[in-house]
Design an enzyme around this catalytic site. Structure first.
Site, PDB file in Angstrom:
ATOM      1  N   TYR A 200      -6.565  -2.516  13.127  1.00 45.73           N
ATOM      2  CA  TYR A 200      -7.282  -1.296  12.743  1.00 45.73           C
ATOM      3  C   TYR A 200      -8.743  -1.380  13.165  1.00 45.73           C
ATOM      4  O   TYR A 200      -9.651  -1.188  12.367  1.00 45.73           O
ATOM      5  CB  TYR A 200      -7.141  -1.058  11.231  1.00 45.73           C
ATOM      6  CG  TYR A 200      -5.754  -0.618  10.828  1.00 45.73           C
ATOM      7  CD1 TYR A 200      -5.382   0.716  10.903  1.00 45.73           C
ATOM      8  CD2 TYR A 200      -4.807  -1.543  10.402  1.00 45.73           C
ATOM      9  CE1 TYR A 200      -4.105   1.124  10.549  1.00 45.73           C
ATOM     10  CE2 TYR A 200      -3.530  -1.151  10.046  1.00 45.73           C
ATOM     11  CZ  TYR A 200      -3.181   0.190  10.114  1.00 45.73           C
ATOM     12  OH  TYR A 200      -1.911   0.599   9.768  1.00 45.73           O
TER      13      TYR A 200
ATOM     14  N   GLU B 198       3.161  -7.982   7.357  1.00 45.02           N
ATOM     15  CA  GLU B 198       1.860  -8.563   7.014  1.00 45.02           C
ATOM     16  C   GLU B 198       1.966  -9.646   5.936  1.00 45.02           C
ATOM     17  O   GLU B 198       1.269  -9.605   4.919  1.00 45.02           O
ATOM     18  CB  GLU B 198       0.876  -7.470   6.599  1.00 45.02           C
ATOM     19  CG  GLU B 198       0.575  -6.477   7.715  1.00 45.02           C
ATOM     20  CD  GLU B 198      -0.526  -5.491   7.360  1.00 45.02           C
ATOM     21  OE1 GLU B 198      -0.990  -5.486   6.198  1.00 45.02           O
ATOM     22  OE2 GLU B 198      -0.926  -4.719   8.247  1.00 45.02           O
TER      23      GLU B 198
ATOM     24  N   ASP C  40       0.828  -1.200   0.000  1.00 48.96           N
ATOM     25  CA  ASP C  40       0.000   0.000   0.000  1.00 48.96           C
ATOM     26  C   ASP C  40       0.868   1.258   0.000  1.00 48.96           C
ATOM     27  O   ASP C  40       0.754   2.121   0.868  1.00 48.96           O
ATOM     28  CB  ASP C  40      -0.935  -0.007   1.219  1.00 48.96           C
ATOM     29  CG  ASP C  40      -1.941   1.143   1.163  1.00 48.96           C
ATOM     30  OD1 ASP C  40      -2.347   1.517   0.050  1.00 48.96           O
ATOM     31  OD2 ASP C  40      -2.304   1.665   2.235  1.00 48.96           O
TER      32      ASP C  40
ATOM     33  N   GLU D 293       1.151  -1.206  14.325  1.00 46.24           N
ATOM     34  CA  GLU D 293       0.332  -0.290  13.512  1.00 46.24           C
ATOM     35  C   GLU D 293      -1.057  -0.161  14.118  1.00 46.24           C
ATOM     36  O   GLU D 293      -1.652  -1.157  14.532  1.00 46.24           O
ATOM     37  CB  GLU D 293       0.175  -0.794  12.063  1.00 46.24           C
ATOM     38  CG  GLU D 293       1.404  -0.693  11.190  1.00 46.24           C
ATOM     39  CD  GLU D 293       1.139  -1.148   9.750  1.00 46.24           C
ATOM     40  OE1 GLU D 293      -0.032  -1.058   9.303  1.00 46.24           O
ATOM     41  OE2 GLU D 293       2.086  -1.602   9.093  1.00 46.24           O
TER      42      GLU D 293
END
Length: 613
Positions: free
Chosen positions: A466, A413, A175, A503
């Site tokens: 998240y 990830e 990303d 994160e």
């Protein structure tokens, strides 16, 4: 590969500047090789434009074709070398070229390199003209495949009723934008024929003394004996330890330790220098004396608990893309200190050596990450393992002596919940640990505590979550429950490993406000982060050892409907100006280590009630 440093025996010249540039936009992207563009001046092959080195070429022009180009791009410049260098080793070094690079000097291949973000070099004595100009040609290819790090794939569209002939798309498994070009310094440097090839420094502490174990490797001497003198210099240049051996252990009496800037009231980030004199060569390697350790409760620096109040970053900025830029480096470190940051992660690739120099000298800890972002099951074959290990070898060899680097991150990830992952990451992590047993090793997980098969190999569990953003969007009330549940379950599954939140965050458009808060507003980012902080504070006295917000600053991604001109999760804008969340983070981080800090309370995530006024 030692960083090029000038000394009494070494001269370093930089070839940075405006180079000639052109893209090979032929359908197969191989016209440059078919026509052998490296054999003649680049302008004779077609139209060229000026291009800044270092920089990513993508955003320098106003041309969409340049910004989005995938394939071979060609650079050229001219240089001179002194005839006085003929009896010396002359090396040509690139700090980073993304992704695949081939280099010619006067039409002769000098060096090639597979992989971005890391340096490579070649000896060019037999290729240069000593009394006239030399032509340097570089071909750069940013194509990402299932075998590269990071991996990607090319998708061809062959229906010419819907797509132009030769149309293809570069699919990314990451990303962030696939910036390309010559990203860091290009340097020519000289050294004696018998020279210092490598230096390894590992430090320890015994009482008030520092233990310095070092090993120096020479090149070009064969069986010839060489006189050796090793001095350890303090920050004022005074000799505090000496030896006359290439490999030895020396003691610094009453040592001044290297500490993160938030862990000491004395001198943070104290640096010594190992001055090596071997034959006619002289090299000076900076280092700090510190130790790194881990327990089930957290990780330690100099045997004291270290809590990471940090950020994730990117090498990314306007116009220059990932190109090295000193004013940007200076601004970033001023803003890191302004925020109260004591740790950052080099997400998702090795950063420039000049950035790590500042981390060393300003006392900011680094979780040093390789380019293994987005690894999936089809990227776990034998060729992938071999390339990943090659990258880790180059990475560790480059940064092995840096006191700021406390942990190697081998991936971000990855698909780590499949059987292949146990073999793949077991081999990569154990190989990294064998290269450098003095630091910790991890990878960044986004999997569930019950399905992450490869996490058993790491020293610290780093995980991304998240809540309230990608899941239960807009509902901050679930964060405390979900995050606490995951932390407790991670601990139950892996009771001997400390946890670090690598994160968390929310996309935020600077200047956008709404009451009550709404996703993408500054108000929502502050509210979401505040809920995470409540959970962090519950566990950070136990086995929770750090927090890294995603992200330090906004950055550009590939075009897509879920990203509005890039990823907006920064607490700073891409221009390094603070959003409301930056003030929240500043108050939180400074209060962790500075008892005299007065929180500004400049921004709230809600309006105060009447009775609070």
């Amino acid at each position: 590969m030692l960083y090029p440093r000038s000394s009494e025996s070494r001269v370093v010249n930089t070839l940075d500047g405006m180079w000639s540039f052109r893209m090979d936009d032929s359908p197969s992207r191989d016209q440059g090789f078919t026509d052998q563009w490296w054999t003649k001046p680049l302008k004779q092959t077609g139209d060229v434009i000026p291009m800044a080195v270092p920089s990513s070429y993508n955003d320098v022009t106003a041309d969409r074709a340049v910004r989005d180009f995938v394939g071979w791009a060609w650079y050229e410049t001219d240089f001179f070398v002194s005839s006085d260098w003929q009896d010396r080793v002359v090396s040509l070094r690139f700090g980073s070229v993304h992704y695949y690079a081939m280099v010619w000097v006067n039409g002769q291949e000098a060096v090639r390199h597979n992989g971005g973000h890391l340096p490579f070099e070649g000896v060019i004595n037999d290729m240069v003209n000593w009394t006239s100009s030399n032509r340097l040609t570089v071909a750069v290819n940013n194509t990402l495949t299932p075998l590269t790090l990071p991996p990607g794939s090319i998708e061809w569209q062959k229906d010419t009723s819907r797509y132009p002939d030769g149309y293809f798309v570069q699919n990314l498994q990451m990303d962030f934008f696939n910036y390309a070009g010559i990203h860091r310094h290009v340097q020519i440097y000289t050294k004696p024929r018998i020279n210092i090839d490598d230096i390894i420094i590992v430090t320890d502490i015994q009482g008030d003394n520092g233990i310095v174990n070092y090993n120096v490797t020479l090149a070009g001497n064969g069986d010839q004996s060489v006189s050796v003198k090793i001095n350890v210099l303090d920050a004022d240049g005074a000799v505090v330890a000496s030896s006359s051996r290439l490999s030895d252990q020396v003691v610094i009496v009453n040592v001044t330790l290297w500490w993160p800037w938030t862990m000491t009231t004395g001198t943070p980030a104290y640096m010594y220098t190992l001055q090596v004199m071997a034959g006619d060569d002289v090299y000076r390697e900076p280092f700090g004396v510190r130790t790194v350790g881990v327990t089930s409760q957290g990780f330690l620096i100099n045997s004291k608990p270290f809590y990471c109040h940090g950020v994730d970053k990117h090498e990314d900025s306007d116009i220059r893309g990932k190109g090295l830029d000193y004013p940007l480096i200076a601004r970033d470190f001023y803003m890191l200190k302004w925020l109260g940051v004591n740790c950052f992660r080099s997400s998702h690739y090795p950063y420039a050596e000049e950035i790590l120099d500042q981390a060393d000298r300003q006392g900011i800890v680094v979780i040093n990450e390789c380019p293994g972002v987005g690894i999936r099951e089809n990227n776990m074959g034998p060729e992938n393992v071999a390339h990943h290990k090659e990258v880790m070898w180059e990475f560790v060899r480059r940064d092995k002596n840096r006191p700021a680097v406390v942990m190697w991150s081998t991936a971000n990830e990855p698909r780590s919940d499949v059987p292949k992952a146990e073999l793949y990451f077991g081999e990569v992590i154990n190989y990294t640990r064998s290269l450098d047993p003095s630091r910790l090793v991890t990878f960044i997980s986004n999997k569930d505590y019950n399905t992450d098969r490869a996490v058993k190999f790491v020293d610290v569990i780093c995980f991304n979550r998240y809540y309230g953003w990608y899941k239960d969007t807009g509902h901050t009330e679930v964060i405390k429950l979900q995050l606490a549940t995951d932390i407790k379950n991670w601990r139950k599954t892996h009771p001997t490993k400390p946890l670090l939140m690598s994160e968390y965050g929310a996309g935020t458009v600077a200047g956008l406000h709404q009451e009550p808060s709404y996703v993408f507003t500054e108000d929502y980012q502050v509210e979401l982060m505040s809920e995470y902080h409540k959970v962090f504070d519950t566990y950070r006295a136990q086995y929770f050892t750090g927090e890294l917000v995603w992200n330090f600053a906004d950055f550009i991604t590939a075009e897509g409907v879920t990203r509005v001109v890039g990823n907006k999760k920064g607490v700073l804008t891409r221009q390094r100006q603070p959003k409301a969340s930056a003030h929240l983070l500043r108050d939180r981080y400074h209060a962790m280590f500075d008892s005299k800090y007065v929180p500004s309370n400049r921004y709230r995530y809600r309006y105060p009630k009447r009775e609070e006024l």
